[in-house]
Design an enzyme around this catalytic site. Structure first.
Site, mmCIF file in Angstrom:
data_model
loop_
_atom_site.group_PDB
_atom_site.id
_atom_site.type_symbol
_atom_site.label_atom_id
_atom_site.label_comp_id
_atom_site.label_asym_id
_atom_site.label_seq_id
_atom_site.Cartn_x
_atom_site.Cartn_y
_atom_site.Cartn_z
ATOM 1 N N ILE A 58 0.463 -1.267 0.094
ATOM 2 C CA ILE A 58 -0.218 0.273 0.013
ATOM 3 C C ILE A 58 0.524 1.359 -0.057
ATOM 4 O O ILE A 58 1.602 1.806 0.870
ATOM 5 C CB ILE A 58 -1.184 0.209 1.260
ATOM 6 C CG1 ILE A 58 -1.925 1.066 1.326
ATOM 7 C CG2 ILE A 58 0.449 0.127 2.869
ATOM 8 C CD1 ILE A 58 -2.919 1.250 2.293
ATOM 9 N N SER A 59 0.868 2.366 -0.889
ATOM 10 C CA SER A 59 1.243 3.333 -1.102
ATOM 11 C C SER A 59 2.428 4.630 -0.115
ATOM 12 O O SER A 59 1.085 4.325 0.573
ATOM 13 C CB SER A 59 1.307 4.023 -2.260
ATOM 14 O OG SER A 59 0.924 3.563 -3.379
ATOM 15 N N GLN A 60 2.847 4.416 0.591
ATOM 16 C CA GLN A 60 2.909 6.330 1.226
ATOM 17 C C GLN A 60 2.005 6.938 0.914
ATOM 18 O O GLN A 60 1.823 6.832 0.099
ATOM 19 C CB GLN A 60 4.062 6.359 1.282
ATOM 20 C CG GLN A 60 5.122 6.835 2.422
ATOM 21 C CD GLN A 60 5.922 7.985 1.478
ATOM 22 O OE1 GLN A 60 6.980 7.619 0.857
ATOM 23 N NE2 GLN A 60 6.898 9.147 2.928
#
Length: 228
Positions: free
Chosen positions: A76-78
């Protein structure tokens, strides 16, 4: 100090985990300090419950400004990157129809769904696609359309799009993305090889060419063809 007294002392001195609402507010303020200035984007990040997109074991870290594993060798992206990409997409005007390439756990799709009319999202890994559908259904998002398919091919059936967000890196822009983007439309994506990616804004000109602006260095998983 007796045993009961010692337990009581520990309970008073151990810091309690942040509740999701307060944690989200703290994350939003952190992103504001780091360059996410669009209030609509900040509201979206403050609203979307990031903890439901990660495993039970990762939920205590859900509101840290960091990427987290979601299985299948994906992340899950930053939140900062999600905020900057969404802000870049909207920077010069509203976008109504947005293609997301790389659904992953569905978090970026949820943030997009808060700020655009309709999101069309493609995921090549079947397990992730099904999990994201279920999560976003439970959150009652009705303006997201899902596709389990080859993201490298975009999604011609719903083209043209006035925005495309790509959540995986590649050395060159796939022709399908350019072809499925309307004139005046915008692509936000990481470009470059492993370890040397740049987050870029690509705007489609009247002659079909793309203008490019670099935002910052990033590190995304690779964009792969086919389905898994």
């Amino acid at each position: 100090m007796g045993r009961d007294a010692a337990v009581t002392e520990r309970r008073h001195t151990t810091r309690a985990p942040l509740l999701p609402d307060s944690a989200r507010k703290r994350l939003v303020e952190d992103l504001r300090r780091q360059g996410v200035e669009d209030e609509a984007v900040l509201r979206a990040i403050g609203k979307v419950p990031r903890h439901v997109f990660v495993s039970e074991g990762m939920r205590w870290r859900a509101y840290e400004n960091t990427a987290l594993p979601i299985g299948q060798a994906q992340t899950i992206s930053q939140p900062l990157v999600v905020g900057l990409m969404t802000q870049a997409l909207l920077a010069d005007g509203a976008r109504k129809r947005v293609l997301e390439v790389g659904t992953g756990c569905g978090y970026q799709a949820a943030v997009l769904a808060e700020v655009v009319h309709r999101v069309f999202t493609v995921e090549r890994i079947r397990v992730l696609s099904m999990q994201a559908r279920e999560t976003l259904k439970q959150l009652n998002y009705r303006n997201i359309v899902f596709n389990y398919g080859d993201g490298m091919a975009g999604w011609a059936g719903h083209a043209p799009y006035d925005g495309i967000v790509v959540t995986a890196g590649t050395a060159a822009v796939p022709a399908a993305f350019v072809n499925q983007l309307s004139v005046g439309g915008r692509i936000v994506m990481p470009l470059g090889g492993k370890g040397a990616q740049q987050l870029v804004i690509l705007d489609k000109q009247s002659d079909g060419s793309l203008s490019r602006r670099d935002l910052q260095g990033v590190a995304f998983v690779p964009l792969l063809a086919g389905k898994a």
